[in-house]
Design a protein around this motif. Structure first.
Motif, PDB file in Angstrom:
ATOM      1  N   GLY A   4      -6.081   8.226   8.571  1.00 13.49           N
ATOM      2  CA  GLY A   4      -7.015   7.168   8.915  1.00 13.49           C
ATOM      3  C   GLY A   4      -7.494   6.435   7.679  1.00 13.49           C
ATOM      4  N   LEU A   5      -8.266   5.398   7.901  1.00 16.25           N
ATOM      5  CA  LEU A   5      -8.780   4.578   6.805  1.00 16.25           C
ATOM      6  C   LEU A   5      -9.631   5.391   5.834  1.00 16.25           C
ATOM      7  CD1 LEU A   5      -8.993   1.725   5.589  1.00 16.25           C
ATOM      8  CD2 LEU A   5     -11.002   1.382   7.025  1.00 16.25           C
ATOM      9  N   TRP A   6     -10.284   6.427   6.311  1.00 18.51           N
ATOM     10  CA  TRP A   6     -11.199   7.205   5.479  1.00 18.51           C
ATOM     11  C   TRP A   6     -10.623   8.549   5.058  1.00 18.51           C
ATOM     12  CZ3 TRP A   6     -14.969   4.359   3.580  1.00 18.51           C
ATOM     13  CH2 TRP A   6     -15.338   3.208   4.276  1.00 18.51           C
ATOM     14  N   ASP A   7      -9.287   8.695   5.106  1.00 18.95           N
ATOM     15  CA  ASP A   7      -8.616   9.937   4.699  1.00 18.95           C
ATOM     16  C   ASP A   7      -7.526   9.653   3.676  1.00 18.95           C
ATOM     17  OD1 ASP A   7      -9.933  11.861   6.436  1.00 18.95           O
ATOM     18  OD2 ASP A   7      -8.876  10.880   8.088  1.00 18.95           O
ATOM     19  N   TYR A   8      -7.261  10.623   2.800  1.00 20.75           N
ATOM     20  CA  TYR A   8      -6.205  10.509   1.793  1.00 20.75           C
ATOM     21  C   TYR A   8      -4.851  10.982   2.327  1.00 20.75           C
ATOM     22  CZ  TYR A   8      -9.926  10.132  -1.720  1.00 20.75           C
ATOM     23  OH  TYR A   8     -11.015   9.739  -2.466  1.00 20.75           O
ATOM     24  N   GLU A   9      -4.774  11.305   3.597  1.00  9.21           N
ATOM     25  CA  GLU A   9      -3.607  11.960   4.174  1.00  9.21           C
ATOM     26  C   GLU A   9      -2.276  11.308   3.807  1.00  9.21           C
ATOM     27  OE1 GLU A   9      -1.977  12.799   8.601  1.00  9.21           O
ATOM     28  OE2 GLU A   9      -4.102  13.185   8.252  1.00  9.21           O
ATOM     29  N   GLY A  10      -2.214   9.993   3.763  1.00 12.02           N
ATOM     30  CA  GLY A  10      -0.951   9.309   3.471  1.00 12.02           C
ATOM     31  C   GLY A  10      -0.675   9.079   2.002  1.00 12.02           C
ATOM     32  N   ALA A  11      -1.533   9.549   1.116  1.00 13.62           N
ATOM     33  CA  ALA A  11      -1.381   9.272  -0.318  1.00 13.62           C
ATOM     34  C   ALA A  11      -0.434  10.271  -0.979  1.00 13.62           C
ATOM     35  CB  ALA A  11      -2.738   9.300  -1.004  1.00 13.62           C
ATOM     36  N   GLU A  12       0.674   9.767  -1.457  1.00 12.82           N
ATOM     37  CA  GLU A  12       1.650  10.592  -2.164  1.00 12.82           C
ATOM     38  C   GLU A  12       1.020  11.164  -3.436  1.00 12.82           C
ATOM     39  OE1 GLU A  12       5.588   9.734  -4.855  1.00 12.82           O
ATOM     40  OE2 GLU A  12       5.193   8.403  -3.169  1.00 12.82           O
ATOM     41  N   GLY A  13       1.207  12.442  -3.671  1.00 12.10           N
ATOM     42  CA  GLY A  13       0.707  13.071  -4.889  1.00 12.10           C
ATOM     43  C   GLY A  13      -0.746  13.499  -4.837  1.00 12.10           C
ATOM     44  N   PRO A  63     -12.100   2.764   0.767  1.00 14.97           N
ATOM     45  CA  PRO A  63     -11.782   3.863   1.662  1.00 14.97           C
ATOM     46  C   PRO A  63     -10.561   4.632   1.160  1.00 14.97           C
ATOM     47  CG  PRO A  63     -12.159   1.842   2.898  1.00 14.97           C
ATOM     48  CD  PRO A  63     -12.089   1.465   1.444  1.00 14.97           C
ATOM     49  N   ALA A  64     -10.559   5.934   1.355  1.00 14.83           N
ATOM     50  CA  ALA A  64      -9.466   6.789   0.887  1.00 14.83           C
ATOM     51  C   ALA A  64      -8.105   6.331   1.400  1.00 14.83           C
ATOM     52  CB  ALA A  64      -9.730   8.231   1.310  1.00 14.83           C
ATOM     53  N   GLY A  65      -8.063   5.737   2.590  1.00 11.56           N
ATOM     54  CA  GLY A  65      -6.803   5.289   3.170  1.00 11.56           C
ATOM     55  C   GLY A  65      -6.157   4.122   2.458  1.00 11.56           C
ATOM     56  N   THR A  66      -6.850   3.503   1.505  1.00 10.57           N
ATOM     57  CA  THR A  66      -6.248   2.423   0.726  1.00 10.57           C
ATOM     58  C   THR A  66      -5.421   2.981  -0.435  1.00 10.57           C
ATOM     59  OG1 THR A  66      -8.180   2.136  -0.712  1.00 10.57           O
ATOM     60  CG2 THR A  66      -8.097   0.789   1.308  1.00 10.57           C
ATOM     61  N   VAL A  67      -5.531   4.281  -0.682  1.00 11.90           N
ATOM     62  CA  VAL A  67      -4.784   4.937  -1.756  1.00 11.90           C
ATOM     63  C   VAL A  67      -3.382   5.285  -1.248  1.00 11.90           C
ATOM     64  CG1 VAL A  67      -4.664   6.950  -3.287  1.00 11.90           C
ATOM     65  CG2 VAL A  67      -6.881   5.879  -2.787  1.00 11.90           C
ATOM     66  N   THR A  68      -2.367   4.803  -1.951  1.00 11.82           N
ATOM     67  CA  THR A  68      -0.992   5.100  -1.552  1.00 11.82           C
ATOM     68  C   THR A  68      -0.381   6.219  -2.368  1.00 11.82           C
ATOM     69  OG1 THR A  68      -0.097   3.426  -3.049  1.00 11.82           O
ATOM     70  CG2 THR A  68      -0.506   2.768  -0.749  1.00 11.82           C
ATOM     71  N   ARG A  69      -0.832   6.350  -3.624  1.00  5.63           N
ATOM     72  CA  ARG A  69      -0.211   7.339  -4.505  1.00  5.63           C
ATOM     73  C   ARG A  69      -1.181   7.717  -5.614  1.00  5.63           C
ATOM     74  NH1 ARG A  69       3.553   6.861  -9.076  1.00  5.63           N
ATOM     75  NH2 ARG A  69       3.405   4.609  -8.919  1.00  5.63           N
TER      76      ARG A  69
END
Length: 116
Positions: A4-13, A63-69
């Motif tokens: 989600g927008l407020w989670d780092y779940e999709g951020a590589e690394g 938001p954490a969800g804007t972090v990709t890597r």
């Protein structure tokens, strides 16, 4: 984004428990500042970025969800947003981080492409 927008779940690394304070922050089109603070609360994660002189010393909340890597060797966080998107984000009043529901709603609407 996988999470989600407020989670780092999709951020590589990204690894839970990592201290990102002081990491360089890169938008898709260039440097925007350094991480001043971050939280990884489930469903409420975010970064507070000190933009230094780039936008007159303004701090921005992302938001954490804007972090990709996250590159821990280079101490750098990469975003899926442009410098202009970050620069034009809703202003964070002093002392308000993710604990202000109205501000979080405005910011979530902005980064989700919703109406502010």
């Amino acid at each position: 984004m996988a999470g989600g927008l407020w989670d780092y779940e999709g951020a590589e690394g990204y690894a839970a428990g990592s201290d990102l304070t002081g990491y360089r922050v890169e938008a898709v089109d260039g440097h925007i500042g350094r991480v001043d603070k971050h939280t990884e609360d489930v469903g409420a994660g975010y970064l507070v970025v000190d933009t230094g002189p780039w936008i007159f010393g303004r701090e921005v909340l992302l938001p954490a969800g804007t972090v990709t890597r996250v590159d821990h060797d280079a101490r750098t966080v990469f975003l899926d947003r442009t410098r202009d998107e970050v620069k034009n984000s809703p202003t964070r009043d002093g002392g308000h981080h993710g604990d202000d529901p109205a501000y979080r709603d405005r910011l979530g609407g902005y980064y989700s492409g919703g109406i502010l």
